[in-house]
Design a protein around this motif. Structure first.
Motif, PDB file in Angstrom:
ATOM      1  N   ILE A   1       0.874  -1.173   0.000  1.00  0.00           N
ATOM      2  CA  ILE A   1       0.000   0.000   0.000  1.00  0.00           C
ATOM      3  C   ILE A   1       0.907   1.217   0.000  1.00  0.00           C
ATOM      4  O   ILE A   1       1.782   1.350   0.857  1.00  0.00           O
ATOM      5  N   ALA A   2       0.700   2.111  -0.960  1.00  0.00           N
ATOM      6  CA  ALA A   2       1.547   3.288  -1.093  1.00  0.00           C
ATOM      7  C   ALA A   2       0.802   4.531  -0.614  1.00  0.00           C
ATOM      8  O   ALA A   2      -0.368   4.722  -0.929  1.00  0.00           O
ATOM      9  N   VAL A   3       1.499   5.352   0.150  1.00  0.00           N
ATOM     10  CA  VAL A   3       1.015   6.684   0.495  1.00  0.00           C
ATOM     11  C   VAL A   3       1.881   7.646  -0.303  1.00  0.00           C
ATOM     12  O   VAL A   3       3.046   7.854   0.008  1.00  0.00           O
ATOM     13  N   ALA A   4       1.318   8.187  -1.378  1.00  0.00           N
ATOM     14  CA  ALA A   4       2.075   9.041  -2.300  1.00  0.00           C
ATOM     15  C   ALA A   4       1.933  10.497  -1.889  1.00  0.00           C
ATOM     16  O   ALA A   4       0.824  10.985  -1.674  1.00  0.00           O
ATOM     17  N   ARG A   5       3.058  11.192  -1.798  1.00  0.00           N
ATOM     18  CA  ARG A   5       3.058  12.607  -1.448  1.00  0.00           C
ATOM     19  C   ARG A   5       3.450  13.410  -2.679  1.00  0.00           C
ATOM     20  O   ARG A   5       4.516  13.194  -3.246  1.00  0.00           O
ATOM     21  N   ILE A   6       2.577  14.319  -3.094  1.00  0.00           N
ATOM     22  CA  ILE A   6       2.877  15.174  -4.239  1.00  0.00           C
ATOM     23  C   ILE A   6       2.829  16.627  -3.803  1.00  0.00           C
ATOM     24  O   ILE A   6       2.203  16.975  -2.795  1.00  0.00           O
ATOM     25  N   PHE A   7       3.507  17.479  -4.558  1.00  0.00           N
ATOM     26  CA  PHE A   7       3.516  18.904  -4.251  1.00  0.00           C
ATOM     27  C   PHE A   7       2.162  19.497  -4.592  1.00  0.00           C
ATOM     28  O   PHE A   7       1.585  19.215  -5.630  1.00  0.00           O
ATOM     29  N   ASN A   8       1.646  20.323  -3.709  1.00  0.00           N
ATOM     30  CA  ASN A   8       0.299  20.863  -3.825  1.00  0.00           C
ATOM     31  C   ASN A   8       0.372  22.347  -4.162  1.00  0.00           C
ATOM     32  O   ASN A   8       0.850  23.134  -3.365  1.00  0.00           O
TER      33      ASN A   8
END
Length: 85
Positions: free
Chosen positions: A7-14
């Motif tokens: 399970i991936a928790v993806a963090r992207i720039f907002n």
């Protein structure tokens, strides 16, 4: 043969909510660690489902959601965070 799922928790720039948080978190479940757990695949996946899926600006909430999913499907590699910027 093992399941090789994660399970991936993806963090992207907002860009849209700068005053609240600089990042947005997506929880993506049941990815194959060998084929699907890379930055290109997850970026394309998020772009494809971005209009239909929920995301959060709270890292703790995203990790709690991911661990709740982990209890249900019991993945081999658990929950892993990945940065996509």
């Amino acid at each position: 043969m093992s399941r090789d799922n994660v399970i991936a928790v993806a963090r992207i720039f907002n860009n849209s909510y700068k005053k609240y948080s600089n990042y947005r978190y997506y929880v993506i479940s049941n990815l194959n660690i060998e084929n699907q757990f890379n930055k290109n695949y997850i970026n394309n996946y998020i772009k494809a489902i971005d209009k239909y899926t929920k995301s959060t600006i709270n890292r703790g909430k995203a990790l709690c959601i991911a661990h709740d999913i982990q209890k249900k499907i019991n993945t081999e590699y658990g929950v892993i965070e990945i940065d996509l910027f």
